[in-house]
Design a protein around this motif. Structure first.
Motif, PDB file in Angstrom:
ATOM      1  N   SER A  16       0.829  -1.210   0.000  1.00 22.63           N
ATOM      2  CA  SER A  16       0.000   0.000   0.000  1.00 22.63           C
ATOM      3  C   SER A  16       0.862   1.259   0.000  1.00 22.63           C
ATOM      4  CB  SER A  16      -0.925   0.006   1.229  1.00 22.63           C
ATOM      5  OG  SER A  16      -0.189   0.120   2.436  1.00 22.63           O
ATOM      6  N   GLN A  17       2.031   1.196   0.647  1.00 23.76           N
ATOM      7  CA  GLN A  17       2.938   2.341   0.648  1.00 23.76           C
ATOM      8  C   GLN A  17       3.572   2.541  -0.722  1.00 23.76           C
ATOM      9  OE1 GLN A  17       4.979   0.582   4.269  1.00 23.76           O
ATOM     10  NE2 GLN A  17       5.196   2.742   4.758  1.00 23.76           N
ATOM     11  N   ILE A  18       3.966   1.442  -1.340  1.00 19.64           N
ATOM     12  CA  ILE A  18       4.564   1.537  -2.674  1.00 19.64           C
ATOM     13  C   ILE A  18       3.546   2.072  -3.672  1.00 19.64           C
ATOM     14  CG2 ILE A  18       5.633   0.221  -4.543  1.00 19.64           C
ATOM     15  CD1 ILE A  18       6.724  -1.702  -2.414  1.00 19.64           C
TER      16      ILE A  18
ATOM     17  N   SER B 259      10.470  -6.123  -0.727  1.00 16.43           N
ATOM     18  CA  SER B 259       9.222  -5.710  -1.381  1.00 16.43           C
ATOM     19  C   SER B 259       9.470  -4.854  -2.614  1.00 16.43           C
ATOM     20  CB  SER B 259       8.343  -4.943  -0.395  1.00 16.43           C
ATOM     21  OG  SER B 259       9.000  -3.761   0.055  1.00 16.43           O
ATOM     22  N   HIS B 260      10.752  -4.649  -2.960  1.00 16.25           N
ATOM     23  CA  HIS B 260      11.177  -3.957  -4.183  1.00 16.25           C
ATOM     24  C   HIS B 260      10.766  -2.494  -4.216  1.00 16.25           C
ATOM     25  CE1 HIS B 260      12.775  -7.638  -5.918  1.00 16.25           C
ATOM     26  NE2 HIS B 260      11.650  -8.251  -5.544  1.00 16.25           N
ATOM     27  N   PHE B 261      10.812  -1.863  -3.065  1.00 16.81           N
ATOM     28  CA  PHE B 261      10.567  -0.426  -3.034  1.00 16.81           C
ATOM     29  C   PHE B 261      11.707   0.328  -3.711  1.00 16.81           C
ATOM     30  CE2 PHE B 261      10.592   3.648  -0.414  1.00 16.81           C
ATOM     31  CZ  PHE B 261       9.584   4.230  -1.150  1.00 16.81           C
ATOM     32  N   TYR B 262      12.912  -0.241  -3.635  1.00 15.07           N
ATOM     33  CA  TYR B 262      14.047   0.404  -4.296  1.00 15.07           C
ATOM     34  C   TYR B 262      13.790   0.536  -5.797  1.00 15.07           C
ATOM     35  CZ  TYR B 262      18.842   1.460  -5.738  1.00 15.07           C
ATOM     36  OH  TYR B 262      19.951   2.055  -6.277  1.00 15.07           O
ATOM     37  N   ASP B 263      13.223  -0.490  -6.402  1.00 13.49           N
ATOM     38  CA  ASP B 263      12.926  -0.436  -7.831  1.00 13.49           C
ATOM     39  C   ASP B 263      11.921   0.670  -8.136  1.00 13.49           C
ATOM     40  OD1 ASP B 263      14.627  -2.575  -8.191  1.00 13.49           O
ATOM     41  OD2 ASP B 263      13.015  -4.074  -8.155  1.00 13.49           O
ATOM     42  N   ALA B 264      10.929   0.818  -7.244  1.00 17.39           N
ATOM     43  CA  ALA B 264       9.937   1.875  -7.445  1.00 17.39           C
ATOM     44  C   ALA B 264      10.600   3.252  -7.343  1.00 17.39           C
ATOM     45  CB  ALA B 264       8.820   1.746  -6.418  1.00 17.39           C
TER      46      ALA B 264
ATOM     47  N   VAL C  90      18.247   8.093  -1.395  1.00 19.20           N
ATOM     48  CA  VAL C  90      17.405   7.697  -0.260  1.00 19.20           C
ATOM     49  C   VAL C  90      18.290   7.634   0.979  1.00 19.20           C
ATOM     50  CG1 VAL C  90      17.678   5.250  -0.901  1.00 19.20           C
ATOM     51  CG2 VAL C  90      15.867   5.920   0.677  1.00 19.20           C
ATOM     52  N   GLY C  91      17.875   8.329   2.035  1.00 21.58           N
ATOM     53  CA  GLY C  91      18.623   8.349   3.285  1.00 21.58           C
ATOM     54  C   GLY C  91      17.996   7.423   4.303  1.00 21.58           C
TER      55      GLY C  91
ATOM     56  N   GLY D   7      20.673   4.554  -9.923  1.00 18.82           N
ATOM     57  CA  GLY D   7      20.145   5.089  -8.694  1.00 18.82           C
ATOM     58  C   GLY D   7      18.954   4.351  -8.144  1.00 18.82           C
ATOM     59  N   PRO D   8      18.522   4.867  -7.038  1.00 17.95           N
ATOM     60  CA  PRO D   8      19.070   6.039  -6.339  1.00 17.95           C
ATOM     61  C   PRO D   8      20.282   5.703  -5.481  1.00 17.95           C
ATOM     62  CG  PRO D   8      17.178   5.216  -5.152  1.00 17.95           C
ATOM     63  CD  PRO D   8      17.287   4.378  -6.389  1.00 17.95           C
ATOM     64  N   TRP D   9      21.019   6.754  -5.134  1.00 17.70           N
ATOM     65  CA  TRP D   9      22.064   6.602  -4.140  1.00 17.70           C
ATOM     66  C   TRP D   9      21.444   6.202  -2.808  1.00 17.70           C
ATOM     67  CZ3 TRP D   9      27.242   6.429  -4.302  1.00 17.70           C
ATOM     68  CH2 TRP D   9      27.896   6.943  -5.422  1.00 17.70           C
ATOM     69  N   MET D  10      22.139   5.372  -2.056  1.00 19.40           N
ATOM     70  CA  MET D  10      21.692   4.951  -0.719  1.00 19.40           C
ATOM     71  C   MET D  10      22.719   5.431   0.295  1.00 19.40           C
ATOM     72  SD  MET D  10      20.743   1.022  -1.794  1.00 19.40           S
ATOM     73  CE  MET D  10      22.244   0.860  -2.803  1.00 19.40           C
TER      74      MET D  10
END
Length: 565
Positions: free
Chosen positions: A386-388, A446-451, A460-461, A496-499
């Motif tokens: 739901s957040q993604i 959950s592959h939020f990084y891909d989103a 992303v910090g 990206g994004p940079w982490m």
């Protein structure tokens, strides 16, 4: 003789069983469970005035004693003045209040409150002596029956309780008593905070790029503040020697104030674990200490929650903490959509210098706490579908408006618990800091990084892992990113994004692994050049070293992510 001893022991055992039973009954009757704790104190109602104050004492060994005064007349502030550490006893502050329009001619309103052993009026001249009334706990109140006093800034309209010798109250119009209540509350003295006059609503804050085109963010992660001064963990002093005897919160807040004055950030991101839940039986007192330096300097701030913020047995819930923050000056945080998992999923728009267009969008998401499925995915929770979905929909919806900005618009994100991609030692290129400890990311991806990548987030910090302070990126774009680059002229060049980790800032949290000094991360956006730079500042060593930018690196240039060499 033996039979007599046996009978006596039996009677003693029966007596102890009775005592424990009574304790259980009383505890069940008077216990305030975490989920039932207030989000707004009962004495804080707008449009009301305080007409009286008292304290109710009760004993869990006496089932006939009550921790509540008559509920039809008195409203209880839901904080045990002993913070539930009193041996068989509790004490609760109560107030009487009335709406201004319901006051009768005979009603008196409280216009002043003091804490003292002796009548405050005894020190005044006899002809000017005011009639102070004594209440339990060393409370003295001054009441007035003059009608105009109920409508003036003199009248007391709210009363609160904070804890600890280092407590502060940053709210507009509130005054914290320097003298604690005269109740035996141990090392965490209970102190009254009083508001005169009606509440002042916080002014709306609109963050904006400075005239030089820059915008600076200070990321404060893992402050781990306590109720009271706290105990230092893994503290290091001059010459890199251990500092065994130091007050954690005092040193953490000194460090924060130094950086606020040195870096002069335009925004502060509190990226989780602001509070060390088990060490903060009063969440409010701990949270107020952290935001007070920001409010004092008129620096706006936004926050997300970490796994420790609400883990204490009596911690305020995330919903309650967010509601509390929303009453404070400078706060930009809000709970976000109710249908989205977590508390605190929202975004901020940083306006361009001379226009109403957004130059920078910052997404903040709740990364939750411990895993809901320890059997299959041990460790920590993950960003939910739901957040993604909310993030994707929001990012898509903002595209058209962001395209109106004449310069390069950038997007960032902040979470507390790192994403699984932070832990890719084989493929990640690490710059600007050190990888000192294992990444405690969720076991489920959950592959939020891909989103984030697909929607052009440049960085992303995160926090959570205190002694990691590196920035990392996988220089090999995913097929989805490569397609986006070719089809949409993706300004992040498919990367990206940079982490980036913030590093732990607080002395109430761990910091071992080879002499790690507390630190905070600074992010600086140059809106004119489309540049994003970052560095850390460290609490340590010589004055020169404290002033240095550690691990400074340019992450974005001309709107495009800079690949590591």
């Amino acid at each position: 003789m033996t039979r007599r001893i046996t009978r006596t022991l039996g009677q003693l055992a029966a007596f102890l069983v009775l005592i424990f039973f009574l304790l259980f009954i009383a505890d069940s009757r008077y216990r305030v469970l975490p989920n039932s704790l207030h989000s707004h104190f009962p004495s804080h109602h707008a449009g009301t005035v305080i007409t009286d104050i008292s304290i109710a004492f009760c004993s869990s060994a006496n089932p006939f004693s009550s921790c509540r005064l008559d509920a039809d007349e008195w409203h209880r502030v839901e904080k045990d003045l002993y913070l539930h550490n009193g041996w068989l006893s509790s004490a609760w502050l109560h107030v009487k209040r009335k709406k201004e329009g319901e006051l009768k001619a005979e009603d008196q309103v409280v216009v002043d409150i003091r804490i003292a052993r002796l009548d405050p009026g005894t020190s005044e001249k006899e002809q000017e002596k005011e009639r102070w009334e004594s209440r339990p706990g060393g409370v003295w109140i001054l009441r007035s029956s003059k009608r105009h006093d109920s409508e003036s800034e003199r009248v007391v309209t709210a009363v609160d309780v904070l804890f600890g010798a280092d407590a502060v109250d940053p709210r507009t119009g509130w005054q914290l008593s320097s003298t604690p209540l005269l109740v035996d509350s141990g090392d965490l003295p209970a102190r009254l905070s009083v508001r005169h006059g009606q509440p002042h609503l916080p002014k709306e804050v609109v963050p904006r790029v400075r005239k030089d085109g820059r915008f600076k963010i200070l990321q404060v992660s893992d402050a781990h503040l306590s109720t009271g001064t706290g105990i230092c963990r893994d503290a290091i002093g001059p010459d890199n020697k251990p500092s065994p005897n130091c007050e954690a919160d005092v040193r953490t807040l000194d460090f924060l104030e130094t950086l606020l004055d040195d870096e002069k950030p335009d925004l502060v991101i509190l990226s989780g674990d602001q509070v060390e839940g088990p060490s903060a039986p009063d969440t409010q007192s701990a949270l107020f200490k952290l935001v007070a330096p920001l409010i004092e300097r008129n620096i706006p701030y936004a926050s997300i929650f970490g796994n420790h913020d609400d883990e204490g047995a009596r911690s305020l819930s995330r919903t309650q903490q967010m509601a509390l923050l929303q009453t404070l000056p400078g706060n930009l945080a809000h709970p976000g959509p109710a249908e989205v998992d977590g508390v605190g999923n929202y975004y901020l728009e940083i306006q361009a210098e001379k226009s109403q267009h957004s130059a920078l969008t910052i997404y903040l998401l709740d990364s939750h706490s411990l895993t809901p499925d320890e059997k299959n995915y041990r460790g920590y929770d993950w960003i939910k579908p739901s957040q993604i979905s909310w993030f994707k929909t929001t990012a898509e919806g903002l595209k058209k408006e962001h395209a109106k900005y004449s310069h390069i618009h950038m997007d960032m994100a902040f979470i507390h618990i790192p994403l699984p991609e932070f832990a890719d030692r084989e493929n990640n290129k690490v710059v600007g800091g050190e990888w000192r400890e294992s990444v405690t990311a969720p076991a489920y991806n959950s592959h939020f990084y891909d989103a984030l990548a697909d929607h052009r987030i440049v960085a992303v910090g995160a926090g959570h892992d205190h002694v990691n302070d590196y920035c990392a990126i996988n220089p090999h774009p995913s097929p989805a990113q490569s397609n986006a680059e070719h089809s949409e002229h993706h300004h992040t060049s498919g990367l990206g994004p940079w982490m980036c980790y913030a590093g732990g800032s607080g002395f109430g949290g761990y910091a071992g692994y080879g002499g790690f000094h507390r630190r905070m991360r600074v992010w600086e956006v140059d809106a004119q050049a489309g540049r994003l730079s970052t560095w850390t500042r460290v609490e340590c060593c010589s004055a020169e070293e404290r002033g240095e930018r550690k691990g400074e690196v340019v992450l974005v240039e001309g709107g495009g992510i800079v690949a590591p060499s």
